[in-house]
Design a protein around this motif. Sequence first.
Motif, PDB file in Angstrom:
ATOM      1  N   UNK A 168       0.830  -1.204   0.000  1.00  5.42           N
ATOM      2  CA  UNK A 168       0.000   0.000   0.000  1.00  5.42           C
ATOM      3  C   UNK A 168       0.868   1.260   0.000  1.00  5.42           C
ATOM      4  N   UNK A 169       1.848   1.241  -0.874  1.00 10.84           N
ATOM      5  CA  UNK A 169       2.789   2.358  -1.078  1.00 10.84           C
ATOM      6  C   UNK A 169       3.728   2.594   0.104  1.00 10.84           C
ATOM      7  N   UNK A 170       3.775   1.651   1.030  1.00 12.51           N
ATOM      8  CA  UNK A 170       4.721   1.724   2.149  1.00 12.51           C
ATOM      9  C   UNK A 170       5.829   0.708   1.918  1.00 12.51           C
ATOM     10  N   UNK A 171       7.062   1.179   1.831  1.00 17.52           N
ATOM     11  CA  UNK A 171       8.183   0.288   1.598  1.00 17.52           C
ATOM     12  C   UNK A 171       8.584  -0.455   2.861  1.00 17.52           C
ATOM     13  N   UNK A 172       8.780  -1.781   2.742  1.00 15.99           N
ATOM     14  CA  UNK A 172       9.202  -2.610   3.867  1.00 15.99           C
ATOM     15  C   UNK A 172      10.345  -3.504   3.398  1.00 15.99           C
ATOM     16  N   UNK A 173      11.420  -3.514   4.168  1.00 15.05           N
ATOM     17  CA  UNK A 173      12.602  -4.272   3.774  1.00 15.05           C
ATOM     18  C   UNK A 173      12.421  -5.772   4.002  1.00 15.05           C
ATOM     19  N   UNK A 174      12.910  -6.566   3.040  1.00 19.71           N
ATOM     20  CA  UNK A 174      12.849  -8.025   3.157  1.00 19.71           C
ATOM     21  C   UNK A 174      14.046  -8.516   3.965  1.00 19.71           C
ATOM     22  N   UNK A 175      14.033  -8.159   5.228  1.00 17.42           N
ATOM     23  CA  UNK A 175      15.145  -8.519   6.113  1.00 17.42           C
ATOM     24  C   UNK A 175      14.616  -9.311   7.304  1.00 17.42           C
ATOM     25  N   UNK A 176      15.312 -10.396   7.647  1.00 18.33           N
ATOM     26  CA  UNK A 176      14.956 -11.131   8.851  1.00 18.33           C
ATOM     27  C   UNK A 176      15.714 -10.530  10.030  1.00 18.33           C
ATOM     28  N   UNK A 177      15.576 -11.137  11.205  1.00 18.40           N
ATOM     29  CA  UNK A 177      16.225 -10.587  12.402  1.00 18.40           C
ATOM     30  C   UNK A 177      17.745 -10.572  12.274  1.00 18.40           C
ATOM     31  N   UNK A 178      18.296 -11.612  11.645  1.00 25.70           N
ATOM     32  CA  UNK A 178      19.754 -11.677  11.502  1.00 25.70           C
ATOM     33  C   UNK A 178      20.272 -10.578  10.585  1.00 25.70           C
ATOM     34  N   UNK A 179      19.621 -10.391   9.445  1.00 27.84           N
ATOM     35  CA  UNK A 179      20.056  -9.345   8.523  1.00 27.84           C
ATOM     36  C   UNK A 179      19.859  -7.960   9.134  1.00 27.84           C
ATOM     37  N   UNK A 180      18.790  -7.822   9.931  1.00 26.49           N
ATOM     38  CA  UNK A 180      18.521  -6.533  10.568  1.00 26.49           C
ATOM     39  C   UNK A 180      19.639  -6.143  11.521  1.00 26.49           C
ATOM     40  N   UNK A 181      20.074  -7.075  12.363  1.00 26.18           N
ATOM     41  CA  UNK A 181      21.122  -6.733  13.331  1.00 26.18           C
ATOM     42  C   UNK A 181      22.464  -6.539  12.618  1.00 26.18           C
ATOM     43  N   UNK A 182      22.681  -7.233  11.504  1.00 24.82           N
ATOM     44  CA  UNK A 182      23.890  -7.003  10.708  1.00 24.82           C
ATOM     45  C   UNK A 182      23.883  -5.583  10.145  1.00 24.82           C
ATOM     46  N   UNK A 183      22.725  -5.166   9.657  1.00 27.22           N
ATOM     47  CA  UNK A 183      22.596  -3.821   9.113  1.00 27.22           C
ATOM     48  C   UNK A 183      22.796  -2.775  10.201  1.00 27.22           C
ATOM     49  N   UNK A 184      22.258  -3.034  11.377  1.00 22.66           N
ATOM     50  CA  UNK A 184      22.408  -2.106  12.502  1.00 22.66           C
ATOM     51  C   UNK A 184      23.882  -1.937  12.866  1.00 22.66           C
ATOM     52  N   UNK A 185      24.636  -3.036  12.864  1.00 16.64           N
ATOM     53  CA  UNK A 185      26.061  -2.912  13.186  1.00 16.64           C
ATOM     54  C   UNK A 185      26.793  -2.116  12.103  1.00 16.64           C
ATOM     55  N   UNK A 186      26.374  -2.284  10.855  1.00 15.69           N
ATOM     56  CA  UNK A 186      26.962  -1.468   9.787  1.00 15.69           C
ATOM     57  C   UNK A 186      26.723   0.014  10.046  1.00 15.69           C
ATOM     58  N   UNK A 187      25.513   0.346  10.492  1.00 15.19           N
ATOM     59  CA  UNK A 187      25.180   1.740  10.802  1.00 15.19           C
ATOM     60  C   UNK A 187      26.072   2.262  11.929  1.00 15.19           C
ATOM     61  N   UNK A 188      26.250   1.443  12.967  1.00 12.93           N
ATOM     62  CA  UNK A 188      27.078   1.846  14.116  1.00 12.93           C
ATOM     63  C   UNK A 188      28.517   2.117  13.670  1.00 12.93           C
ATOM     64  N   UNK A 189      29.045   1.218  12.878  1.00 11.53           N
ATOM     65  CA  UNK A 189      30.425   1.346  12.412  1.00 11.53           C
ATOM     66  C   UNK A 189      30.602   2.588  11.537  1.00 11.53           C
ATOM     67  N   UNK A 190      29.555   2.947  10.787  1.00 14.48           N
ATOM     68  CA  UNK A 190      29.635   4.102   9.885  1.00 14.48           C
ATOM     69  C   UNK A 190      29.762   5.430  10.629  1.00 14.48           C
ATOM     70  N   UNK A 191      29.279   5.460  11.886  1.00 19.80           N
ATOM     71  CA  UNK A 191      29.327   6.667  12.716  1.00 19.80           C
ATOM     72  C   UNK A 191      28.450   7.812  12.180  1.00 19.80           C
ATOM     73  N   UNK A 192      27.558   7.510  11.250  1.00 16.35           N
ATOM     74  CA  UNK A 192      26.644   8.531  10.715  1.00 16.35           C
ATOM     75  C   UNK A 192      25.219   8.177  11.130  1.00 16.35           C
ATOM     76  N   UNK A 193      24.342   9.176  11.306  1.00 19.71           N
ATOM     77  CA  UNK A 193      22.988   8.918  11.813  1.00 19.71           C
ATOM     78  C   UNK A 193      22.078   8.170  10.841  1.00 19.71           C
ATOM     79  N   UNK A 194      21.334   7.205  11.381  1.00 23.09           N
ATOM     80  CA  UNK A 194      20.369   6.412  10.613  1.00 23.09           C
ATOM     81  C   UNK A 194      19.077   6.254  11.412  1.00 23.09           C
ATOM     82  N   UNK A 195      17.968   6.172  10.692  1.00 28.17           N
ATOM     83  CA  UNK A 195      16.676   5.959  11.337  1.00 28.17           C
ATOM     84  C   UNK A 195      16.094   4.617  10.922  1.00 28.17           C
ATOM     85  N   UNK A 196      15.627   3.867  11.921  1.00 27.81           N
ATOM     86  CA  UNK A 196      14.976   2.577  11.684  1.00 27.81           C
ATOM     87  C   UNK A 196      13.520   2.686  12.128  1.00 27.81           C
TER      88      UNK A 196
END
Length: 267
Positions: free
Chosen positions: A9-37
């Motif tokens: 319904x025009x809302x984008x949702x990522x095809x990520x499971x819990x494992x991929x989500x926490x991997x992505x979160x660590x990437x955000x942390x390492x980048x040191x730049x702000x991200x919104x989840x």
Amino acid sequence: MLTNRIKLFQVGIDQADNQKTIQKIEEFIISKTPHQIVTPDTLAVLRARKDPEYHTILKSADLVTPDGAGILWAAKTLNYPLPERVTGIDIIHNICRLAAKKGYSLYLLGSYPGVASEAALNLTREYPGIKIAGTHHGYFSYEDSQNCEDVKNGDGVRNKKEEEIIAEIKENRPDILLVGMGVPKQEKWININLEKLDVPVCVGVGGSFDVLSGRIPRAPLWMQRHGMEWIYRSIKQPNRTFRVLALFYFIWLVVIGKIVYSLKEVE
């Protein structure tokens, strides 16, 4: 690591499971730049249809995960299957495991006075060694303080101004900021202040602090696994009953969407 994003319904949702989500979160942390989840459930998807600002935030968010069995059912019905639920509270626990292991720090902002600090205390007990950079309740604007008796009456609670809280968060430099103010207020607050906060990971977690503090129990595991958590929460919190009615509207939209999709296939 990139994730594919479906449109519901025009809302984008990522095809990520819990494992991929926490991997992505660590990437955000390492980048040191702000991200919104953002972790939308069925009601959030419905809200996005009527709230352009919230819809825009969902589109621009760095990661959008499905918080709710209804989202998974709808995606599967409309032929855009998602791997699994990735709820706000599950993200918190996964973040805490990662943080305790890697030394990352968290700041908890939101809910009634005392709740975030109780949640933080329980997290330190459950995840030894985890670093809590700070906590603060979510009633810091004048309007909010008038709706919270503890703050309004000054019952031992100092009501910091929003600028003070942002300054405190920046000074404490957490790797993760958990914001529990409810949808869509928490998403809008994060979005407006994202660059000022300068925190690598900012997540809206709804009422998760109430659960983590022990004030509201989470549904039994078997109900969580069978997508029945919303039934449990409706029983425990009768003021959520209106959400059940909204769920039926959501189901109707999905059914109509499936019919339209089927007709297009026939053509």
